[in-house]
Write a protein that holds these residues in place. Structure first.
Motif, PDB file in Angstrom:
ATOM      1  N   VAL A 201      42.784  36.206  37.729  1.00 37.20           N
ATOM      2  CA  VAL A 201      44.167  35.906  37.333  1.00 37.20           C
ATOM      3  C   VAL A 201      44.409  34.402  37.348  1.00 37.20           C
ATOM      4  O   VAL A 201      45.021  33.843  36.427  1.00 37.20           O
ATOM      5  N   ASP A 202      43.918  33.729  38.380  1.00 41.57           N
ATOM      6  CA  ASP A 202      44.088  32.280  38.456  1.00 41.57           C
ATOM      7  C   ASP A 202      43.378  31.576  37.300  1.00 41.57           C
ATOM      8  O   ASP A 202      43.903  30.609  36.731  1.00 41.57           O
ATOM      9  N   ALA A 203      42.188  32.043  36.937  1.00 41.79           N
ATOM     10  CA  ALA A 203      41.465  31.440  35.817  1.00 41.79           C
ATOM     11  C   ALA A 203      42.251  31.613  34.517  1.00 41.79           C
ATOM     12  O   ALA A 203      42.324  30.686  33.690  1.00 41.79           O
ATOM     13  N   ALA A 204      42.847  32.788  34.327  1.00 41.61           N
ATOM     14  CA  ALA A 204      43.651  33.030  33.127  1.00 41.61           C
ATOM     15  C   ALA A 204      44.871  32.125  33.098  1.00 41.61           C
ATOM     16  O   ALA A 204      45.240  31.585  32.034  1.00 41.61           O
ATOM     17  N   LEU A 205      45.511  31.927  34.252  1.00 42.97           N
ATOM     18  CA  LEU A 205      46.683  31.052  34.304  1.00 42.97           C
ATOM     19  C   LEU A 205      46.293  29.590  34.099  1.00 42.97           C
ATOM     20  O   LEU A 205      47.051  28.820  33.491  1.00 42.97           O
TER      21      LEU A 205
END
Length: 330
Positions: free
Chosen positions: A99-103
């Motif tokens: 999720v952090d990578a996507a954000l």
């Protein structure tokens, strides 16, 4: 088609998400190894992204960021606080590496962060040597503490005492060898040599401290302001107070660069004893009710500000520029 890439860094792995025209891919995981770095760079070169974004997380981002930049790819390293604010605006309550990578990929698409410039190879070598000296010095302190404990009782085997003494001697040799290596790196660069001389003008700052401070500060962007450098070092105080019964001693938060804090602690203590301006500043804080640790931390922040000024302005350390004359009159 706009392509932005987000990379979330961990100690042993990192996750990558590719965002194409607003649509994120599933995260891919790579190992934090030269082979893992090479694999992701090969993939990134085929993608030709407009932006590659990662956080400045501890020390783990640096090797990958350097490898990506050297490959000619557009990498941006952003402040974790800035990214937290972005996540808050997105009202995202889930936190995983994917999720952090996507954000991070979305951050790169929407915010267009400025490109990151890697430190010079000489500065990276000095940082690595400086940190190894710090680790070995910490190990030597532990060994000396063990030796003290062993010699405090007559029941200890002589063999154990001899073994600990040999360990300390070996650590001394390793520290001396690496210190000499650090000095040789500094002598290779006129700017580093000037910085070394300017830092040593401060009370309590000798060769070992100057090497440790240069090793950490020279890899930072020169655009940083003094307060940003202080936050990077984690020089804030954590208080634990509740009601009338809980009032624990103030402590450093330890949320930041531990190598810088370690390098600054003893010079600040020495300054309080031997620099009249630093002592007056410290005493004024304590007299106003500050904990001794809070006052000590304030001196450390002042010292770090002065050292950063030495590096940015190439001037000798001058405590009169840090501590007000008003404290001397009290």
């Amino acid at each position: 088609m706009t392509i932005a890439v987000g990379i979330d860094i961990a100690a042993k792995t990192f996750d990558m998400v590719i965002r194409r025209s607003g649509k994120p891919s599933k995260p891919s995981t790579f190992k934090q190894t030269p082979a893992g770095h090479a694999a992701v760079i090969k993939q990134l070169k085929k993608l030709k992204p407009r932006s590659i974004v990662m956080e400045a997380t501890g020390i783990y981002y640096l090797d990958l960021a350097v490898a990506i930049a050297e490959a000619g790819l557009p990498v941006s390293v952003i402040n974790p606080k800035s990214f937290r604010h972005f996540c808050a605006l997105k009202l995202n309550g889930t936190k995983t590496d994917g999720v952090d990578a996507a954000l991070l990929a979305e951050y790169g698409e929407r915010m267009a962060p400025r490109l990151w410039t890697p430190p010079r190879d000489l500065y990276l070598k000095l940082r690595d040597v400086g940190r190894q000296i710090n680790r070995l010095t910490h190990s030597r302190t532990q060994a000396k503490n063990r030796l003290h404990a062993l010699t405090s009782t007559h029941m200890t085997l002589a063999l154990l005492i001899e073994d600990e003494q040999e360990a300390i001697t070996m650590l001394d040799r390793r520290i001396d060898r690496l210190t000499q290596a650090a000095l040789e790196l500094i002598e290779q660069d006129q700017t580093l040599s000037r910085h070394m001389q300017n830092l040593c003008a401060a009370k309590g700052v000798g060769q070992a401290t100057a090497i440790a401070v240069l090793a950490e500060l020279m890899v930072l962007p020169d655009s940083l302001k003094a307060p940003q450098v202080s936050r990077y070092a984690g020089l804030d105080i954590r208080l634990t107070q509740s009601g009338s019964s809980v009032n624990r001693p103030a402590r450093l938060s330890k949320a930041g660069n531990a190598y810088l804090r370690s390098a600054l602690y003893m010079p600040a203590m020495c300054a309080v004893r031997h620099d009249p301006r630093a002592k007056a500043f410290y005493d004024a804080l304590v007299s106003r009710g500050k904990k001794k640790m809070q006052a000590q931390c304030a001196v450390m922040r002042k010292y770090l500000t002065g050292m950063w000024a030495c590096i940015k302005d190439e001037t000798a350390f001058d405590s009169s520029q840090l501590f007000s004359e008003e404290h001397m009159k009290a």
